[in-house]
Design a protein around this motif. Structure first.
Motif, PDB file in Angstrom:
ATOM      1  N   ILE A 261       4.191  10.604   3.580  1.00 41.67           N
ATOM      2  CA  ILE A 261       3.465   9.383   4.259  1.00 41.67           C
ATOM      3  C   ILE A 261       3.810   8.991   5.374  1.00 41.67           C
ATOM      4  O   ILE A 261       2.881   8.815   6.432  1.00 41.67           O
TER       5      ILE A 261
ATOM      6  N   ASP B 126       3.204   6.204  -5.355  1.00 41.37           N
ATOM      7  CA  ASP B 126       3.089   6.325  -6.755  1.00 41.37           C
ATOM      8  C   ASP B 126       2.110   7.287  -6.996  1.00 41.37           C
ATOM      9  O   ASP B 126       2.261   8.277  -8.155  1.00 41.37           O
ATOM     10  N   VAL B 127       1.072   7.317  -6.458  1.00 40.48           N
ATOM     11  CA  VAL B 127      -0.111   8.274  -6.545  1.00 40.48           C
ATOM     12  C   VAL B 127       0.331   9.953  -6.276  1.00 40.48           C
ATOM     13  O   VAL B 127       0.082  10.706  -7.309  1.00 40.48           O
ATOM     14  N   LEU B 128       1.230   9.775  -5.193  1.00 38.24           N
ATOM     15  CA  LEU B 128       1.668  11.158  -4.930  1.00 38.24           C
ATOM     16  C   LEU B 128       2.574  11.700  -5.886  1.00 38.24           C
ATOM     17  O   LEU B 128       2.632  13.068  -6.158  1.00 38.24           O
TER      18      LEU B 128
ATOM     19  N   ARG C  18       0.766  -1.265   0.067  1.00 36.19           N
ATOM     20  CA  ARG C  18      -0.095  -0.033   0.044  1.00 36.19           C
ATOM     21  C   ARG C  18       0.692   1.400   0.007  1.00 36.19           C
ATOM     22  O   ARG C  18       0.463   2.253  -0.587  1.00 36.19           O
ATOM     23  N   ARG C  19       1.870   1.152   0.585  1.00 38.81           N
ATOM     24  CA  ARG C  19       2.990   2.367   0.499  1.00 38.81           C
ATOM     25  C   ARG C  19       3.399   2.790  -0.786  1.00 38.81           C
ATOM     26  O   ARG C  19       3.359   3.929  -1.011  1.00 38.81           O
TER      27      ARG C  19
ATOM     28  N   ARG D 151       2.002   1.906  -3.490  1.00 39.43           N
ATOM     29  CA  ARG D 151       0.941   2.516  -4.415  1.00 39.43           C
ATOM     30  C   ARG D 151       0.501   3.864  -4.043  1.00 39.43           C
ATOM     31  O   ARG D 151       0.502   4.938  -4.860  1.00 39.43           O
ATOM     32  N   LEU D 152       0.729   4.361  -2.528  1.00 39.84           N
ATOM     33  CA  LEU D 152       0.264   5.735  -2.324  1.00 39.84           C
ATOM     34  C   LEU D 152       1.482   6.456  -2.738  1.00 39.84           C
ATOM     35  O   LEU D 152       1.215   7.647  -3.237  1.00 39.84           O
TER      36      LEU D 152
ATOM     37  N   ALA E  77       7.308  12.298  -1.060  1.00 40.36           N
ATOM     38  CA  ALA E  77       6.153  11.216  -0.904  1.00 40.36           C
ATOM     39  C   ALA E  77       6.276  10.553   0.312  1.00 40.36           C
ATOM     40  O   ALA E  77       5.455  10.261   1.086  1.00 40.36           O
TER      41      ALA E  77
ATOM     42  N   SER F 195      -2.127   7.695   5.440  1.00 42.32           N
ATOM     43  CA  SER F 195      -3.145   7.332   4.567  1.00 42.32           C
ATOM     44  C   SER F 195      -3.496   8.598   3.721  1.00 42.32           C
ATOM     45  O   SER F 195      -3.220   9.771   3.797  1.00 42.32           O
ATOM     46  N   LEU F 196      -3.931   8.132   2.229  1.00 43.51           N
ATOM     47  CA  LEU F 196      -4.429   9.169   1.415  1.00 43.51           C
ATOM     48  C   LEU F 196      -5.364   9.958   1.920  1.00 43.51           C
ATOM     49  O   LEU F 196      -5.538  11.388   1.689  1.00 43.51           O
ATOM     50  N   LYS F 197      -6.433   9.407   2.649  1.00 40.16           N
ATOM     51  CA  LYS F 197      -7.747  10.114   3.488  1.00 40.16           C
ATOM     52  C   LYS F 197      -6.946  11.330   4.332  1.00 40.16           C
ATOM     53  O   LYS F 197      -7.385  12.404   4.451  1.00 40.16           O
TER      54      LYS F 197
END
Length: 254
Positions: free
Chosen positions: A207, A190-192, A184-185, A187-188, A203, A212-214
């Protein structure tokens, strides 16, 4: 905004993952010409598996000077602007052209139809203030159910075209295997990093602080500004990505 675009390889993985092996066609598959002498409409081409097939009208597109990894062959009467594979159709539009010819894109998408497994609208963002034109292009893509890729430079647009061609025969498993399913980290991060100016170190810092993204989306500007290496410009970019309306000026319904 730059958050609308991932790096070429990541974005193409998302587009092509549901796709099976490319379908080979005849030398040029399409509708025949008419008695008025108009050329045949070509929708597929057997050489699309080996090279990028381009419509003759795309000669002179500066993006093509940045294509390095494969040959480009021009075909008269090709309905898509490009074939990046036997079943991968690409329409190209620049925002400057869209501003001058607002009805052109709709006609091009309608002419393309639904013959191809993967349909992509490759948009060159070449305006200093692209919001209005980009909103119209996005709506056209949304209503036509065609995937939209945004490129801020000719080199970036060429990279998308090359990546689509390079991955045309990859299986879903091969395309999605680059990022571990449970990480998950990663992936997060990669989004940021799709946000303009945010690198891997930034990033990781974000994190570590928010988890979390939320929580990142809910963070106040002051909290982000206190992070090492996260200056005002990056904070503004992050806040814009998380809080700007998707279609500026369009009211959201209940």
């Amino acid at each position: 905004q730059h958050s609308a675009i991932a790096r070429p390889c990541a974005a193409v993985r998302a587009l092509l993952a549901p796709m099976s092996a490319a379908v080979a066609g005849a030398a040029a598959v399409g509708d025949g010409g008419d008695e008025a002498g108009r050329p045949a409409q070509v929708f597929q081409h057997a050489r699309a598996a080996q090279v990028i097939i381009a419509a003759a009208r795309q000669r002179g597109n500066p993006m093509l000077s940045c294509v390095r990894s494969t040959l480009v062959e021009f075909v008269d009467g090709l309905v898509p602007d490009y074939l990046a594979g036997p079943d991968i159709a690409v329409c190209f539009i620049s925002l400057k052209f869209q501003r001058l010819h607002p009805d052109y894109l709709k006609r091009r998408i309608q002419a393309l139809g639904a013959r191809h497994r993967v349909r992509v609208l490759l948009c060159r963002v070449d305006l200093e203030h692209p919001e209005d034109q980009l909103g119209m292009v996005t709506l056209e893509a949304f209503h036509a159910d065609i995937s939209l890729l945004l490129a801020w430079t000719d080199a970036e647009a060429a990279a998308y075209l090359e990546t689509l061609h390079r991955h045309q025969n990859k299986s879903a498993e091969a395309l999605m295997a680059k990022l571990p399913q449970g990480d998950r980290r990663a992936r997060l991060a990669d989004v940021l990093t799709t946000v303009k100016g945010v690198n891997r170190t930034d990033a990781s810092t974000i994190i570590d602080r928010f988890g979390s993204l939320k929580n990142i989306a809910a963070a106040a500007e002051e909290e982000l500004q206190r992070l090492p290496g996260i200056g005002d410009k990056k904070v503004r970019q992050l806040q814009h990505v998380f809080h700007a309306p998707f279609f500026p000026g369009v009211a959201t319904g209940a």
